[in-house]
Design a protein around this motif. Structure first.
Motif, PDB file in Angstrom:
ATOM      1  N   GLU A  44       0.859  -1.178   0.000  1.00  0.00           N
ATOM      2  CA  GLU A  44       0.000   0.000   0.000  1.00  0.00           C
ATOM      3  C   GLU A  44       0.903   1.237   0.000  1.00  0.00           C
ATOM      4  O   GLU A  44       2.018   1.187   0.542  1.00  0.00           O
ATOM      5  CB  GLU A  44      -0.877   0.010   1.254  1.00  0.00           C
ATOM      6  N   PRO A  45       0.446   2.323  -0.578  1.00  0.00           N
ATOM      7  CA  PRO A  45       1.270   3.546  -0.553  1.00  0.00           C
ATOM      8  C   PRO A  45       1.694   3.948   0.868  1.00  0.00           C
ATOM      9  O   PRO A  45       2.800   4.439   1.052  1.00  0.00           O
ATOM     10  CB  PRO A  45       0.354   4.603  -1.175  1.00  0.00           C
ATOM     11  N   ALA A  46       0.862   3.697   1.830  1.00  0.00           N
ATOM     12  CA  ALA A  46       1.209   4.042   3.213  1.00  0.00           C
ATOM     13  C   ALA A  46       2.373   3.205   3.744  1.00  0.00           C
ATOM     14  O   ALA A  46       3.065   3.613   4.671  1.00  0.00           O
ATOM     15  CB  ALA A  46      -0.011   3.868   4.111  1.00  0.00           C
ATOM     16  N   ASP A  47       2.602   2.029   3.159  1.00  0.00           N
ATOM     17  CA  ASP A  47       3.675   1.133   3.606  1.00  0.00           C
ATOM     18  C   ASP A  47       5.026   1.481   3.005  1.00  0.00           C
ATOM     19  O   ASP A  47       6.050   0.966   3.454  1.00  0.00           O
ATOM     20  CB  ASP A  47       3.353  -0.318   3.236  1.00  0.00           C
ATOM     21  N   GLU A  48       5.046   2.335   1.993  1.00  0.00           N
ATOM     22  CA  GLU A  48       6.282   2.577   1.258  1.00  0.00           C
ATOM     23  C   GLU A  48       7.382   3.185   2.122  1.00  0.00           C
ATOM     24  O   GLU A  48       8.537   2.811   1.991  1.00  0.00           O
ATOM     25  CB  GLU A  48       6.006   3.431   0.026  1.00  0.00           C
ATOM     26  N   GLU A  54      13.255  -0.286   5.898  1.00  0.00           N
ATOM     27  CA  GLU A  54      13.633  -1.675   6.132  1.00  0.00           C
ATOM     28  C   GLU A  54      14.436  -2.275   4.975  1.00  0.00           C
ATOM     29  O   GLU A  54      15.260  -3.159   5.176  1.00  0.00           O
ATOM     30  CB  GLU A  54      12.367  -2.508   6.349  1.00  0.00           C
ATOM     31  N   ALA A  55      14.220  -1.776   3.767  1.00  0.00           N
ATOM     32  CA  ALA A  55      14.833  -2.357   2.567  1.00  0.00           C
ATOM     33  C   ALA A  55      16.352  -2.324   2.634  1.00  0.00           C
ATOM     34  O   ALA A  55      17.014  -3.309   2.301  1.00  0.00           O
ATOM     35  CB  ALA A  55      14.335  -1.651   1.316  1.00  0.00           C
ATOM     36  N   GLU A  56      16.911  -1.225   3.053  1.00  0.00           N
ATOM     37  CA  GLU A  56      18.371  -1.110   3.108  1.00  0.00           C
ATOM     38  C   GLU A  56      18.964  -2.177   4.021  1.00  0.00           C
ATOM     39  O   GLU A  56      19.941  -2.839   3.665  1.00  0.00           O
ATOM     40  CB  GLU A  56      18.778   0.284   3.580  1.00  0.00           C
ATOM     41  N   SER A  57      18.356  -2.372   5.175  1.00  0.00           N
ATOM     42  CA  SER A  57      18.831  -3.388   6.112  1.00  0.00           C
ATOM     43  C   SER A  57      18.692  -4.797   5.536  1.00  0.00           C
ATOM     44  O   SER A  57      19.611  -5.613   5.644  1.00  0.00           O
ATOM     45  CB  SER A  57      18.068  -3.285   7.424  1.00  0.00           C
ATOM     46  N   LEU A  58      17.561  -5.082   4.912  1.00  0.00           N
ATOM     47  CA  LEU A  58      17.337  -6.415   4.339  1.00  0.00           C
ATOM     48  C   LEU A  58      18.309  -6.713   3.198  1.00  0.00           C
ATOM     49  O   LEU A  58      18.819  -7.830   3.087  1.00  0.00           O
ATOM     50  CB  LEU A  58      15.899  -6.546   3.843  1.00  0.00           C
ATOM     51  N   ILE A  59      18.567  -5.736   2.373  1.00  0.00           N
ATOM     52  CA  ILE A  59      19.499  -5.937   1.257  1.00  0.00           C
ATOM     53  C   ILE A  59      20.911  -6.149   1.788  1.00  0.00           C
ATOM     54  O   ILE A  59      21.651  -6.992   1.282  1.00  0.00           O
ATOM     55  CB  ILE A  59      19.396  -4.772   0.259  1.00  0.00           C
ATOM     56  N   GLN A  60      21.291  -5.428   2.834  1.00  0.00           N
ATOM     57  CA  GLN A  60      22.600  -5.654   3.451  1.00  0.00           C
ATOM     58  C   GLN A  60      22.676  -7.062   4.042  1.00  0.00           C
ATOM     59  O   GLN A  60      23.692  -7.747   3.897  1.00  0.00           O
ATOM     60  CB  GLN A  60      22.890  -4.603   4.525  1.00  0.00           C
ATOM     61  N   GLN A  61      21.615  -7.508   4.703  1.00  0.00           N
ATOM     62  CA  GLN A  61      21.585  -8.871   5.236  1.00  0.00           C
ATOM     63  C   GLN A  61      21.732  -9.898   4.117  1.00  0.00           C
ATOM     64  O   GLN A  61      22.417 -10.920   4.278  1.00  0.00           O
ATOM     65  CB  GLN A  61      20.284  -9.125   5.987  1.00  0.00           C
ATOM     66  N   ALA A  62      21.096  -9.632   2.980  1.00  0.00           N
ATOM     67  CA  ALA A  62      21.176 -10.552   1.842  1.00  0.00           C
ATOM     68  C   ALA A  62      22.601 -10.628   1.302  1.00  0.00           C
ATOM     69  O   ALA A  62      23.103 -11.723   1.018  1.00  0.00           O
ATOM     70  CB  ALA A  62      20.209 -10.111   0.740  1.00  0.00           C
ATOM     71  N   THR A  63      23.269  -9.494   1.172  1.00  0.00           N
ATOM     72  CA  THR A  63      24.644  -9.531   0.667  1.00  0.00           C
ATOM     73  C   THR A  63      25.589 -10.147   1.691  1.00  0.00           C
ATOM     74  O   THR A  63      26.530 -10.858   1.323  1.00  0.00           O
ATOM     75  CB  THR A  63      25.119  -8.135   0.233  1.00  0.00           C
ATOM     76  N   ASP A  64      25.332  -9.919   2.978  1.00  0.00           N
ATOM     77  CA  ASP A  64      26.134 -10.580   4.018  1.00  0.00           C
ATOM     78  C   ASP A  64      25.948 -12.091   3.958  1.00  0.00           C
ATOM     79  O   ASP A  64      26.911 -12.859   4.116  1.00  0.00           O
ATOM     80  CB  ASP A  64      25.753 -10.069   5.410  1.00  0.00           C
ATOM     81  N   PHE A  65      24.724 -12.535   3.730  1.00  0.00           N
ATOM     82  CA  PHE A  65      24.437 -13.963   3.574  1.00  0.00           C
ATOM     83  C   PHE A  65      25.245 -14.528   2.408  1.00  0.00           C
ATOM     84  O   PHE A  65      25.881 -15.578   2.529  1.00  0.00           O
ATOM     85  CB  PHE A  65      22.940 -14.181   3.335  1.00  0.00           C
ATOM     86  N   TYR A  66      25.227 -13.843   1.276  1.00  0.00           N
ATOM     87  CA  TYR A  66      25.980 -14.306   0.103  1.00  0.00           C
ATOM     88  C   TYR A  66      27.472 -14.404   0.428  1.00  0.00           C
ATOM     89  O   TYR A  66      28.106 -15.430   0.129  1.00  0.00           O
ATOM     90  CB  TYR A  66      25.762 -13.350  -1.078  1.00  0.00           C
ATOM     91  N   ASP A  67      28.030 -13.376   1.028  1.00  0.00           N
ATOM     92  CA  ASP A  67      29.465 -13.387   1.375  1.00  0.00           C
ATOM     93  C   ASP A  67      29.790 -14.555   2.300  1.00  0.00           C
ATOM     94  O   ASP A  67      30.803 -15.230   2.124  1.00  0.00           O
ATOM     95  CB  ASP A  67      29.861 -12.076   2.037  1.00  0.00           C
ATOM     96  N   ARG A  68      28.921 -14.813   3.277  1.00  0.00           N
ATOM     97  CA  ARG A  68      29.132 -15.920   4.199  1.00  0.00           C
ATOM     98  C   ARG A  68      29.089 -17.266   3.481  1.00  0.00           C
ATOM     99  O   ARG A  68      29.929 -18.136   3.689  1.00  0.00           O
ATOM    100  CB  ARG A  68      28.089 -15.888   5.315  1.00  0.00           C
ATOM    101  N   GLU A  69      28.106 -17.437   2.602  1.00  0.00           N
ATOM    102  CA  GLU A  69      27.975 -18.694   1.866  1.00  0.00           C
ATOM    103  C   GLU A  69      29.166 -18.943   0.951  1.00  0.00           C
ATOM    104  O   GLU A  69      29.648 -20.058   0.857  1.00  0.00           O
ATOM    105  CB  GLU A  69      26.672 -18.693   1.047  1.00  0.00           C
ATOM    106  N   ILE A  70      29.623 -17.915   0.285  1.00  0.00           N
ATOM    107  CA  ILE A  70      30.751 -18.057  -0.632  1.00  0.00           C
ATOM    108  C   ILE A  70      32.036 -18.367   0.124  1.00  0.00           C
ATOM    109  O   ILE A  70      32.872 -19.144  -0.327  1.00  0.00           O
ATOM    110  CB  ILE A  70      30.912 -16.795  -1.507  1.00  0.00           C
TER     111      ILE A  70
END
Length: 72
Positions: A44-48, A54-70
């Motif tokens: 919803e527009p109100a959620d944007e 939250e998006a910045e934190s989640l994307i950082q967590q995702a890249t940290d996950f990738y670095d850890r897996e590799i």
């Protein structure tokens, strides 16, 4: 069925791309080749504003996950 918070994915149609799938809300797929994010939720527009915060934190967590897996 339980899934891990993040999954790695690849596809032969996208030979240079590595995808990270976030399986919890808000679900998304991150393409590490070009940092594109595809959200798998309708917002919803109100959620944007909350999503942006939250998006910045989640994307950082995702890249940290990738670095850890590799590194393993």
């Amino acid at each position: 069925m339980d899934f891990p918070k993040f999954l790695l994915g690849d596809n032969t149609d996208y030979p240079d791309a590595i995808f990270i799938v976030h399986t919890e809300f808000p679900r998304f797929i991150l393409n590490l080749e070009n940092d594109e994010v595809e959200w798998l939720e309708d917002f919803e527009p109100a959620d944007e504003k909350e999503l942006e915060a939250e998006a910045e934190s989640l994307i950082q967590q995702a890249t940290d996950f990738y670095d850890r897996e590799i590194s393993r």
